[in-house]
Motif scaffolding. Structure first.
Motif: not given
Length: 225
Positions: A102-107
């Protein structure tokens, strides 16, 4: 439809992640507590577990250990703020299939879930090399019909070598395809797993050879007539 257990105690992250995965037509069960997650895993089957490390009552890494100790073969993805290299290695050594910080890309998370499930569907029922056979449905390996004990990651790595028999595989490719992320740290985790596999394959009429400066390849050994 694949079922995913999302174990995350931060409400906003859990709700947003669950929303994106549901929009991708996955069935999502949400959980905010490590103990509750263990109980859910005992009662229900899930194709994918997305697990935060820091959870109330039972940590994410302890959930991973419990699942693997109980022969749960589902895809385990660690989704956590812990980004120390030692934590990453420790998680993979205990059976996670992927590690996202995290933070991460949902995609990106969705792409990794899709990729893991796609690879899982492509598994054949049996692979052969030398005296080695691998039952892909049961995830069991045999040498001359005698079973050998492999960890989940050892099995995945051996499958990768057998499917690419005679092909030199770089450490980077092995990390990307087996550990499931672009790993730019210490590649010795591959060497450790190869060393363990070599010891277990001594009677299999196959060998995992080193290609200096590149990586490894699996070759069949042919006995003299």
């Amino acid at each position: 439809m694949a079922r995913i257990l999302l174990i995350e105690d931060e409400v906003n992250i859990r709700k947003i992640t669950a929303y994106d995965l549901r929009n991708a037509n996955y069935e999502i069960v949400e959980c905010a507590d490590g103990k509750e997650a263990i109980e859910l895993a005992k009662r229900e089957e899930f194709d994918v577990y997305i697990i935060d490390w820091m959870l109330p009552h039972v940590s994410g890494i302890d959930i991973v250990k419990a699942l693997r100790e109980n022969n749960v073969d589902s895809i385990l993805i660690m989704l956590t703020a812990r980004d120390d290299e030692a934590d990453v290695l420790y998680a993979f050594e205990n059976g996670v299939d992927d590690y996202i910080t995290k933070p991460f890309s949902p995609r990106e998370l969705l792409a990794r879930v899709n990729a893991h499930l796609k690879r899982q569907k492509k598994k054949e029922e049996r692979l052969l090399a030398g005296k080695l056979s691998m039952d892909m449905k049961r995830r069991e390996a045999f040498i001359d019909n005698e079973g050998i004990t492999l960890t989940k990651k050892e099995f995945d790595l051996l499958e990768y070598f057998v499917r690419n028999k005679g092909v030199v595989l770089s450490r980077d490719n092995i990390l990307n395809d087996i550990w499931g992320f672009d790993y730019d740290g210490d590649t010795r985790i591959v060497d450790v797993h190869v060393f363990k596999l070599r010891n277990k394959l001594q009677k299999a009429s196959v060998t995992i050879k080193s290609s200096r400066g590149v990586g490894y390849l699996l070759e069949e050994l042919h006995e003299a007539a």
